[in-house]
Design a protein around this motif. Structure first.
Motif, PDB file in Angstrom:
ATOM      1  N   LYS A   2       0.828  -1.193   0.000  1.00 14.01           N
ATOM      2  CA  LYS A   2       0.000   0.000   0.000  1.00 14.01           C
ATOM      3  C   LYS A   2       0.870   1.254   0.000  1.00 14.01           C
ATOM      4  O   LYS A   2       0.577   2.227  -0.694  1.00 14.01           O
ATOM      5  CB  LYS A   2      -0.906  -0.039   1.225  1.00 14.01           C
ATOM      6  CG  LYS A   2      -1.979   0.999   1.234  1.00 14.01           C
ATOM      7  CD  LYS A   2      -2.866   0.780   2.467  1.00 14.01           C
ATOM      8  CE  LYS A   2      -4.048   1.691   2.470  1.00 14.01           C
ATOM      9  NZ  LYS A   2      -4.893   1.483   3.637  1.00 14.01           N
ATOM     10  N   GLY A   3       1.938   1.227   0.767  1.00  8.84           N
ATOM     11  CA  GLY A   3       2.856   2.368   0.821  1.00  8.84           C
ATOM     12  C   GLY A   3       3.558   2.595  -0.511  1.00  8.84           C
ATOM     13  O   GLY A   3       3.780   3.741  -0.928  1.00  8.84           O
ATOM     14  N   LEU A   4       3.906   1.520  -1.204  1.00  4.47           N
ATOM     15  CA  LEU A   4       4.533   1.628  -2.520  1.00  4.47           C
ATOM     16  C   LEU A   4       3.569   2.257  -3.525  1.00  4.47           C
ATOM     17  O   LEU A   4       3.959   3.117  -4.325  1.00  4.47           O
ATOM     18  CB  LEU A   4       4.977   0.242  -3.008  1.00  4.47           C
ATOM     19  CG  LEU A   4       5.659   0.190  -4.372  1.00  4.47           C
ATOM     20  CD1 LEU A   4       6.972   0.962  -4.332  1.00  4.47           C
ATOM     21  CD2 LEU A   4       5.902  -1.252  -4.768  1.00  4.47           C
ATOM     22  N   ILE A   6       1.043   4.315  -2.841  1.00  2.00           N
ATOM     23  CA  ILE A   6       0.881   5.730  -2.492  1.00  2.00           C
ATOM     24  C   ILE A   6       2.106   6.524  -2.924  1.00  2.00           C
ATOM     25  O   ILE A   6       1.993   7.639  -3.451  1.00  2.00           O
ATOM     26  CB  ILE A   6       0.612   5.878  -0.981  1.00  2.00           C
ATOM     27  CG1 ILE A   6      -0.766   5.307  -0.653  1.00  2.00           C
ATOM     28  CG2 ILE A   6       0.706   7.332  -0.542  1.00  2.00           C
ATOM     29  CD1 ILE A   6      -1.066   5.225   0.822  1.00  2.00           C
ATOM     30  N   THR A   7       3.289   5.975  -2.767  1.00  2.00           N
ATOM     31  CA  THR A   7       4.513   6.645  -3.202  1.00  2.00           C
ATOM     32  C   THR A   7       4.542   6.811  -4.709  1.00  2.00           C
ATOM     33  O   THR A   7       4.897   7.886  -5.221  1.00  2.00           O
ATOM     34  CB  THR A   7       5.749   5.845  -2.735  1.00  2.00           C
ATOM     35  OG1 THR A   7       5.694   5.672  -1.324  1.00  2.00           O
ATOM     36  CG2 THR A   7       7.027   6.562  -3.108  1.00  2.00           C
TER      37      THR A   7
END
Length: 82
Positions: A2-4, A6-7
């Motif tokens: 999920k963080g990837l 968003i990035t």
């Protein structure tokens, strides 16, 4: 994961926003005074409206990329806005 995602979306928005801002910023035009020598006066006049094929192709390619980035911005603003 999920963080990837968003990035990646943030990076894509940053790059597309900066390119969109560059296309909307007017560039100042400087007038230059050019002295003509005797040799240059003998050269035939060049029609400025008649550009080479590669220049027309580059201009069209740039316009296509610009419209592509605009489409991405509109698509993502609709996705995140509503």
């Amino acid at each position: 994961m999920k963080g990837l995602f968003i990035t990646m979306v943030g990076l894509l928005l940053f790059v597309s926003g900066s390119l969109y801002g560059i296309s909307q910023t007017p560039t100042p035009v400087e007038e230059k005074i050019v002295e003509v020598s005797d040799q240059e006066a003998c050269l035939p006049e060049v029609n400025t409206e008649e550009a080479p094929l590669i220049a027309k192709f580059a201009y069209g390619l740039g316009e296509g990329v610009s419209h592509g980035f605009d489409f991405i911005l509109i698509l993502l603003s609709g996705f995140f806005g509503g």
